[in-house]
Design a protein around this motif. Structure first.
Motif, mmCIF file in Angstrom:
data_model
loop_
_atom_site.group_PDB
_atom_site.id
_atom_site.type_symbol
_atom_site.label_atom_id
_atom_site.label_comp_id
_atom_site.label_asym_id
_atom_site.label_seq_id
_atom_site.Cartn_x
_atom_site.Cartn_y
_atom_site.Cartn_z
ATOM 1 N N ASN A 1 -5.899 -0.565 4.957
ATOM 2 C CA ASN A 1 -5.034 -0.528 3.780
ATOM 3 C C ASN A 1 -5.850 -0.614 2.495
ATOM 4 O O ASN A 1 -5.576 0.078 1.516
ATOM 5 C CB ASN A 1 -4.023 -1.680 3.824
ATOM 6 C CG ASN A 1 -2.873 -1.369 4.757
ATOM 7 O OD1 ASN A 1 -2.574 -0.213 5.025
ATOM 8 N ND2 ASN A 1 -2.240 -2.399 5.271
ATOM 9 N N ARG B 1 -6.145 2.248 -0.568
ATOM 10 C CA ARG B 1 -5.912 2.000 -1.996
ATOM 11 C C ARG B 1 -7.115 2.459 -2.820
ATOM 12 O O ARG B 1 -6.968 3.101 -3.863
ATOM 13 C CB ARG B 1 -5.645 0.508 -2.216
ATOM 14 C CG ARG B 1 -4.264 0.072 -1.730
ATOM 15 C CD ARG B 1 -3.887 -1.268 -2.324
ATOM 16 N NE ARG B 1 -4.660 -2.345 -1.728
ATOM 17 C CZ ARG B 1 -4.257 -3.075 -0.681
ATOM 18 N NH1 ARG B 1 -3.092 -2.837 -0.133
ATOM 19 N NH2 ARG B 1 -5.005 -4.039 -0.203
ATOM 20 N N THR C 1 0.844 -1.210 0.000
ATOM 21 C CA THR C 1 0.000 0.000 0.000
ATOM 22 C C THR C 1 0.874 1.253 0.000
ATOM 23 O O THR C 1 0.611 2.200 -0.760
ATOM 24 C CB THR C 1 -0.911 -0.002 1.247
ATOM 25 O OG1 THR C 1 -1.611 -1.227 1.288
ATOM 26 C CG2 THR C 1 -1.903 1.130 1.202
#
Lengths: 472, 212
Positions: free
Chosen positions: B90, B94, A359
């Motif tokens: 996470n 994204r 990420t």
């Protein structure tokens, strides 16, 4: 009334000060005897208070020393009892295991000896019987064969028969010898078996003798402890100190292991309990990880107690064997479960880290670097996660030693502290007593003028004037 | 190790104390999409992505554009409150980054610049989120250009807010008279601090570690 008021009783401050000083000196001179007594009583009271406190501390120190001695001897006796108990257990096990097999050994030995005897009997060399017709042959042999063909033929036949009989006898003799040799060869394993059995028995007996010598030595030490000799006490004290430092060192190592364990599971624990909840200013995930480690250590303690390796909880040690074995299995199962959880969390940690790296790389516009050897780290982390809980089980042993030796160490430190305090208080009491004399002389320095006058006048009348009657 | 021991010791002692205030962070980024400033928007993506890396679970983040009338939910391009599970957070980061990337690829320049309206919207959003730390990023040249009829001469309740002006570019007129640029910065500083907020300016985007 402040100083300026005092100095303004006359128009001249110096004169006012002189008046006040004169008044003060006169007052002090008049109250000299009482003043001296007051100073002396005050200082003596302080001195006595210090002395009494020091005495009390000395008594407490003596009590603590006695208590420490009792604790040390009791701990030593307990440890020695355990050692002797275990030695006896070993002797019992040895007797049960080795001496229990003695009837079998004896039977084997007897059988071997009987077999050897039988074989020996069989190997007796029986001399071949001389043929009965040897004398007849001898007589015939003396006949002159050259003049008598018949005799010659008879002799030839006899010779032929003799050779044949001889060959037959020799064959029989060889056969019998071979058989005897075979029997003797067959005796070899029996001899070896006897030798092996006897060596085994000898070893067992020697082992038992060693153990009995060891028990004797421990018993002597135990008796010394029971008598409470100084030598036993010195040995126990130094042993306790050594044990304290060694166990403290091992515990520090264990704390390091626990810290590594903590860092392995704290991060992935956030997946289970959330990464943002707090308890008392700390992340719940951290507390949960710590609780898991503490539970593991507790289970380790219970396991060691159930195995009777440590004796921190007498209740567990006193449980019935059946219940104790159950407890062993239960604690071991919980430990196994927690170790598996930790291995899973360690694996999760690696996955989370990879996810986070991916990420971050994506957000920073970089490429995700694939690591072909990441599985090694993952496997190592999982292995550590699984192994460390079991390694922490053994913390119970140094912990027990630490706790037991700590009692002695705290006692010794307490004795030292009390002794130091006593010394300090005695010194302080002495200082107060000395201060009394010093203060009296300082007092007299203030009133030296009237005192000098008194001495001067009194010397005319009495030369034995004592200016310090209170001090004596 | 220290943390473990601290938790062991202090955690037990203060475990029963009263619940502390919110610890999460709320960030509201205002993107100036006025005609002259759209050329700078590629830098905004860098800032947004960096901000995403610095936010954790239960933090809130919203990106809104400044256009003719910015006091509207419709101007919010993307908003998210991160899950407290790191893996889920996470994934959200994204997805958020992709949304911003697609928005910046097709952004249309606005005819006017309503910074005050955007800030009012930011204050409203962050107050609703009840964040422990409230930050407004102002990615703009700070030149407010209101359409006729829009009333923006109103106080902005910025008490407890941190306002960070990012990439405050100089206009052509600023080059002629730098005082205009300095006055503009000073005016916004006085306005923010006057309302109880704190004010910072970061023009060096290579040193974003000071951002949060």
């Amino acid at each position: 009334m402040n100083l300026s008021n005092l100095l303004s009783v006359t128009p001249y401050p110096a004169l006012s000060a002189a008046i006040w000083l004169g008044l003060l000196v006169a007052l002090l001179y008049l109250a000299r005897s009482s003043g001296h007594k007051l100073i002396l009583v005050f200082c003596r009271t302080l001195h006595d208070a210090m002395a009494h406190t020091a005495d009390a501390l000395t008594r407490t120190e003596a009590q603590l020393a006695a208590r420490n001695r009792e604790v040390l001897l009791a701990a030593g006796r307990e440890a020695k009892e355990r050692i002797i108990e275990r030695e006896f257990d070993r002797v019992a096990a040895s007797v049960e295991k080795d001496l229990g097999a003695y009837p079998r050994f004896q039977r084997e030995l007897s059988e071997s000896i009987v077999r050897i005897e039988e074989d020996y009997q069989k190997t007796v060399d029986v001399p071949p019987e001389p043929p009965g017709w040897v004398k007849a042959v001898d007589a015939v042999a003396k006949i002159d064969a050259r003049n008598n063909n018949l005799v010659g033929d008879i002799l030839a036949d006899i010779h032929k028969s003799l050779v044949k009989a001889h060959e037959h006898a020799m064959d029989e003799y060889r056969g019998a010898s071979r058989k005897r040799h075979e029997l003797l060869r067959g005796m070899m394993p029996l001899w070896r078996s006897i030798q092996h059995n006897l060596t085994h028995v000898n070893k067992n007996v020697e082992s038992l003798l060693d153990r009995s010598r060891s028990i004797d030595r421990h018993m002597q030490e135990y008796e010394e402890m029971a008598r409470g000799t100084d030598r036993a006490l010195q040995v126990l004290s130094s042993s306790s100190l050594v044990q304290f430092f060694i166990s403290a060192f091992v515990l520090l190592v264990a704390v390091g292991g626990a810290a590594i364990n903590f860092s392995l599971i704290a991060r992935p624990m956030a997946e289970m309990v959330g990464g943002t909840s707090f308890i008392g200013g700390f992340q719940t995930a951290d507390i949960a990880a710590l609780v898991i480690i503490l539970v593991e250590i507790s289970m380790g303690l219970f396991l060691m107690e159930s195995l009777r390796i440590t004796r921190l909880f007498p209740v567990i040690g006193a449980l019935a064997d059946k219940l104790r074995v159950r407890m062993i299995w239960i604690t071991f199962t919980i430990l196994l479960f927690l170790a598996s959880v930790e291995a899973g969390l360690a694996y999760m940690r690696e996955i989370l880290m990879q996810d986070e790296l991916a990420t971050s790389a994506l957000l920073r516009g970089g490429d995700v670097i694939e690591n072909d050897f990441a599985w090694i780290t993952t496997a190592a982390q999982m292995g550590m996660g699984f192994t460390l809980p079991f390694a922490l089980v053994f913390v119970a042993i140094p912990l027990e030693t630490f706790v037991h030796s700590l009692r002695t160490i705290v006692g010794l430190l307490g004795i030292g502290a009390l002794r130091l305090m006593g010394l300090f208080l005695r010194a302080l009491g002495g200082t107060f007593q000395l201060a009394g004399s010093v203060l009296i002389r300082l007092y007299d320095m203030i009133v030296f003028l009237p005192l000098w006058a008194e001495l001067t006048f009194s010397k005319r009348g009495d030369s034995n004037t004592d200016i310090y009657p209170e001090v004596r | 190790m220290k943390r473990m021991l601290a938790i062991l010791g202090v955690g037990l002692v203060v475990g029963g104390c009263s619940e502390p205030g919110p610890r999460n962070t709320g960030v509201y980024l205002l993107l100036d999409t006025s005609g002259t400033y759209t050329a700078q928007l590629d830098k905004a993506e860098q800032i947004i992505n960096y901000t995403l890396t610095r936010l954790d679970g239960e933090d809130s983040f919203a990106v809104a554009r400044i256009d003719t009338g910015s006091f509207s939910e419709r101007d919010i391009v993307a908003k998210v409150t991160f899950d407290d599970r790191p893996s889920a957070a996470n994934g959200q980061k994204r997805a958020f980054s992709e949304t911003i990337h697609s928005f910046l690829g097709g952004v249309q320049p606005a005819s006017n610049t309503d910074i005050t309206g955007g800030m009012l919207q930011a204050v409203e959003f962050l107050n609703e989120k009840d964040s422990g730390r409230k930050t407004i990023f102002l990615f703009s040249d700070l030149e407010e250009d209101l359409q006729e009829g829009y009333v923006r001469d109103i106080p902005i309740p910025l008490d407890g807010f941190e306002v960070v002006a990012l990439n405050v570019t100089k206009l052509t007129s600023d080059n002629i008279d730098p005082r205009e640029y300095l006055d503009r910065l000073e005016m916004w500083r006085a306005r923010v601090e006057g309302e109880g907020g704190t004010w910072r300016v970061i023009n060096d985007l290579d040193r974003l570690e000071r951002l949060l």
